[in-house]
Design a protein around this motif. Structure first.
Motif, PDB file in Angstrom:
ATOM      1  N   GLY A  23      47.372  47.560  52.489  1.00 39.90           N
ATOM      2  CA  GLY A  23      47.655  47.818  51.006  1.00 39.90           C
ATOM      3  C   GLY A  23      47.670  46.432  50.307  1.00 39.90           C
ATOM      4  O   GLY A  23      46.745  45.962  49.274  1.00 39.90           O
ATOM      5  N   SER A  24      48.550  44.853  50.851  1.00 38.83           N
ATOM      6  CA  SER A  24      48.626  44.204  50.180  1.00 38.83           C
ATOM      7  C   SER A  24      47.438  43.224  50.583  1.00 38.83           C
ATOM      8  O   SER A  24      47.051  42.602  49.742  1.00 38.83           O
ATOM      9  N   ILE A  25      47.292  43.017  51.928  1.00 35.61           N
ATOM     10  CA  ILE A  25      46.291  42.108  52.900  1.00 35.61           C
ATOM     11  C   ILE A  25      44.712  42.986  51.568  1.00 35.61           C
ATOM     12  O   ILE A  25      44.383  41.738  51.735  1.00 35.61           O
ATOM     13  N   GLY A  26      44.592  43.739  51.926  1.00 40.26           N
ATOM     14  CA  GLY A  26      43.366  44.364  51.353  1.00 40.26           C
ATOM     15  C   GLY A  26      43.422  44.243  49.818  1.00 40.26           C
ATOM     16  O   GLY A  26      41.814  43.402  49.559  1.00 40.26           O
ATOM     17  N   SER A  27      44.754  44.114  48.956  1.00 39.02           N
ATOM     18  CA  SER A  27      43.957  43.371  47.635  1.00 39.02           C
ATOM     19  C   SER A  27      44.154  42.966  47.672  1.00 39.02           C
ATOM     20  O   SER A  27      42.922  41.820  46.707  1.00 39.02           O
ATOM     21  N   LYS A  28      44.720  41.291  48.495  1.00 42.44           N
ATOM     22  CA  LYS A  28      45.093  39.872  47.577  1.00 42.44           C
ATOM     23  C   LYS A  28      43.678  39.753  48.479  1.00 42.44           C
ATOM     24  O   LYS A  28      42.388  38.805  48.067  1.00 42.44           O
ATOM     25  N   VAL A  29      42.894  40.510  49.369  1.00 44.79           N
ATOM     26  CA  VAL A  29      40.997  40.058  50.076  1.00 44.79           C
ATOM     27  C   VAL A  29      40.298  40.200  49.082  1.00 44.79           C
ATOM     28  O   VAL A  29      39.748  39.236  48.429  1.00 44.79           O
ATOM     29  N   LEU A  30      40.928  40.895  47.824  1.00 41.04           N
ATOM     30  CA  LEU A  30      39.142  41.206  47.519  1.00 41.04           C
ATOM     31  C   LEU A  30      39.088  40.944  46.179  1.00 41.04           C
ATOM     32  O   LEU A  30      38.520  39.747  45.384  1.00 41.04           O
ATOM     33  N   VAL A  31      40.892  40.698  45.650  1.00 36.62           N
ATOM     34  CA  VAL A  31      41.458  39.185  44.757  1.00 36.62           C
ATOM     35  C   VAL A  31      40.952  38.320  44.930  1.00 36.62           C
ATOM     36  O   VAL A  31      40.330  37.135  43.688  1.00 36.62           O
ATOM     37  N   MET A  32      40.766  37.603  45.944  1.00 36.05           N
ATOM     38  CA  MET A  32      40.622  36.326  46.729  1.00 36.05           C
ATOM     39  C   MET A  32      38.790  36.119  46.089  1.00 36.05           C
ATOM     40  O   MET A  32      38.745  35.079  45.814  1.00 36.05           O
ATOM     41  N   VAL A  33      38.055  37.134  46.748  1.00 36.45           N
ATOM     42  CA  VAL A  33      36.609  37.536  46.654  1.00 36.45           C
ATOM     43  C   VAL A  33      36.025  37.526  45.051  1.00 36.45           C
ATOM     44  O   VAL A  33      35.218  36.022  44.440  1.00 36.45           O
ATOM     45  N   ALA A  34      37.024  37.795  44.569  1.00 32.56           N
ATOM     46  CA  ALA A  34      37.003  38.216  42.840  1.00 32.56           C
ATOM     47  C   ALA A  34      37.560  36.373  42.167  1.00 32.56           C
ATOM     48  O   ALA A  34      36.197  36.003  40.791  1.00 32.56           O
ATOM     49  N   ILE A  36      37.689  32.926  43.726  1.00 31.50           N
ATOM     50  CA  ILE A  36      35.816  32.431  44.014  1.00 31.50           C
ATOM     51  C   ILE A  36      35.054  33.290  43.214  1.00 31.50           C
ATOM     52  O   ILE A  36      34.284  32.284  42.565  1.00 31.50           O
ATOM     53  N   LEU A  37      34.400  34.253  43.076  1.00 34.30           N
ATOM     54  CA  LEU A  37      33.320  34.717  42.217  1.00 34.30           C
ATOM     55  C   LEU A  37      33.395  33.909  40.866  1.00 34.30           C
ATOM     56  O   LEU A  37      32.898  33.252  40.602  1.00 34.30           O
ATOM     57  N   THR A  38      34.880  34.591  40.111  1.00 33.05           N
ATOM     58  CA  THR A  38      34.581  34.343  39.287  1.00 33.05           C
ATOM     59  C   THR A  38      35.113  32.314  38.844  1.00 33.05           C
ATOM     60  O   THR A  38      34.408  31.830  37.632  1.00 33.05           O
ATOM     61  N   ARG A  46      37.302  25.009  33.598  1.00 29.74           N
ATOM     62  CA  ARG A  46      37.969  26.274  33.067  1.00 29.74           C
ATOM     63  C   ARG A  46      37.824  27.044  33.513  1.00 29.74           C
ATOM     64  O   ARG A  46      39.698  27.998  33.086  1.00 29.74           O
ATOM     65  N   ASN A  47      38.203  27.237  34.737  1.00 25.12           N
ATOM     66  CA  ASN A  47      39.072  27.727  35.978  1.00 25.12           C
ATOM     67  C   ASN A  47      40.257  27.112  35.640  1.00 25.12           C
ATOM     68  O   ASN A  47      41.138  28.208  35.607  1.00 25.12           O
ATOM     69  N   GLY A  48      40.594  25.699  35.523  1.00 26.21           N
ATOM     70  CA  GLY A  48      41.840  25.534  35.628  1.00 26.21           C
ATOM     71  C   GLY A  48      42.716  25.803  34.017  1.00 26.21           C
ATOM     72  O   GLY A  48      43.519  25.830  34.528  1.00 26.21           O
ATOM     73  N   GLU A  49      41.713  25.997  33.204  1.00 24.99           N
ATOM     74  CA  GLU A  49      42.586  27.237  31.481  1.00 24.99           C
ATOM     75  C   GLU A  49      42.368  28.168  31.953  1.00 24.99           C
ATOM     76  O   GLU A  49      44.132  28.297  31.864  1.00 24.99           O
ATOM     77  N   PHE A  50      41.359  28.762  32.657  1.00 29.38           N
ATOM     78  CA  PHE A  50      42.797  30.180  33.038  1.00 29.38           C
ATOM     79  C   PHE A  50      43.992  30.319  34.217  1.00 29.38           C
ATOM     80  O   PHE A  50      44.251  30.287  33.941  1.00 29.38           O
ATOM     81  N   GLY A  51      43.591  29.208  34.634  1.00 27.79           N
ATOM     82  CA  GLY A  51      44.937  29.014  35.968  1.00 27.79           C
ATOM     83  C   GLY A  51      45.999  28.905  35.025  1.00 27.79           C
ATOM     84  O   GLY A  51      47.157  29.579  35.245  1.00 27.79           O
ATOM     85  N   MET A  52      46.131  27.869  33.960  1.00 29.94           N
ATOM     86  CA  MET A  52      47.191  28.091  32.843  1.00 29.94           C
ATOM     87  C   MET A  52      47.557  29.164  32.141  1.00 29.94           C
ATOM     88  O   MET A  52      48.494  29.239  32.112  1.00 29.94           O
ATOM     89  N   ILE A  53      46.330  29.623  31.697  1.00 27.12           N
ATOM     90  CA  ILE A  53      47.169  30.829  31.714  1.00 27.12           C
ATOM     91  C   ILE A  53      47.673  32.074  32.743  1.00 27.12           C
ATOM     92  O   ILE A  53      48.653  33.019  31.589  1.00 27.12           O
ATOM     93  N   VAL A 171      37.120  43.121  41.176  1.00 29.24           N
ATOM     94  CA  VAL A 171      35.203  41.903  41.509  1.00 29.24           C
ATOM     95  C   VAL A 171      34.245  42.409  40.163  1.00 29.24           C
ATOM     96  O   VAL A 171      34.115  41.826  39.926  1.00 29.24           O
ATOM     97  N   PRO A 172      34.204  43.894  40.275  1.00 34.83           N
ATOM     98  CA  PRO A 172      32.522  44.025  39.190  1.00 34.83           C
ATOM     99  C   PRO A 172      33.230  43.794  37.768  1.00 34.83           C
ATOM    100  O   PRO A 172      32.462  42.776  36.920  1.00 34.83           O
ATOM    101  N   ILE A 173      34.721  44.059  37.636  1.00 40.42           N
ATOM    102  CA  ILE A 173      35.233  43.845  35.673  1.00 40.42           C
ATOM    103  C   ILE A 173      35.223  42.317  35.659  1.00 40.42           C
ATOM    104  O   ILE A 173      35.134  41.669  34.877  1.00 40.42           O
ATOM    105  N   PHE A 174      36.094  41.488  36.582  1.00 38.93           N
ATOM    106  CA  PHE A 174      36.271  40.390  36.849  1.00 38.93           C
ATOM    107  C   PHE A 174      34.840  39.013  35.735  1.00 38.93           C
ATOM    108  O   PHE A 174      34.608  38.424  35.644  1.00 38.93           O
TER     109      PHE A 174
END
Length: 247
Positions: A23-34, A36-38, A46-53, A171-174
């Protein structure tokens, strides 16, 4: 009988470890894909701005959790078989304190967002994003507690299920929320995913309680507050030392 019990216990632990890792690996891979896309949609600045938030929310969430996740896991494991009434009280107590704490820290972030954005993050335009991120903070905190409660029941399959579903929908929501509203949209997307994960985990907790014949009783949970000073407080103090430095 003792040997059979030990074998069953070891088998349960092995499967628990498998589902936890899966579950941990699967979730982290999918979130990582999301992520990268965002990041490609937002661009570096702007990605740096989101990182600060996101990092700010992470720090507030850690404080809001009050070390209650570790406390829930520790005492649910101890009480679920032989002290079922007390186990229900521990669940009610940890969730109640986490809810109140998350709301208080969310309000602090909401009303302190202008100061944080202007003086701490040196970027006043992040103020609105920080206000929106209060929903992230609330659900991050509550989901941490709920996953810890499921871990206390040793229902690692349910934890894996929640994590995988959270990863899949992220992935789709982000992507859609970022395309529509940029950084603020991504913040809203995290809040939506957190809400869905919260609802799914809550259903699984109720199922675990039903299967273990445990009733969550809020009226009689207050005496368990002593566990906060015995176990949760040291965990919280450790996070207080580490998290601000990381932030």
């Amino acid at each position: 009988m003792d040997e059979l019990t030990t074998k069953n216990r070891n088998s349960k632990l092995k499967w628990g470890l498998f589902w936890n890792v899966f579950g941990s690996i699967g979730s982290k891979v999918l979130v990582m894909v999301a992520a990268i896309l965002t990041a490609r949609i937002l661009g570096a600045d702007r990605n740096g701005e989101f990182g600060m938030i996101n990092n700010t929310v992470g720090m507030f969430s850690t404080f809001a959790a009050l070390g209650l996740g570790t406390t829930a896991t520790r005492f649910i494991v101890e009480f679920k078989d032989n002290e079922k009434r007390r186990c229900g009280n521990v669940i009610a107590m940890t969730f109640s304190f986490a809810f109140i704490s998350s709301m208080l820290f969310a309000l602090s972030l909401l009303f302190g967002s202008d100061w944080l954005a202007g003086y701490t993050l040196s970027n006043p335009k992040l103020s609105y994003g920080l206000k929106l991120s209060t929903f992230m903070l609330i659900f991050n905190t509550l989901n941490t507690i709920q996953n810890s409660i499921l871990a206390g029941f040793e229902d690692f399959k349910a934890v894996a299920r929640v994590n995988i579903i959270q990863g899949v929908i992220s992935v789709p929501i982000f992507v859609v929320s970022t395309l529509l509203l940029g950084v603020n949209g991504l913040v809203v997307g995290y809040g939506i995913v957190g809400l869905i994960a919260f609802l799914i985990a809550n259903i699984n907790i109720r199922n675990s309680c039903r299967n273990n014949l445990i009733s969550i009783t809020y009226k009689t949970c207050l005496p368990e507050y002593k566990l906060l000073f015995k176990f949760a407080l040291p965990a919280m103090l450790m996070n207080i030392v580490v998290m601000p430095i990381t932030w």
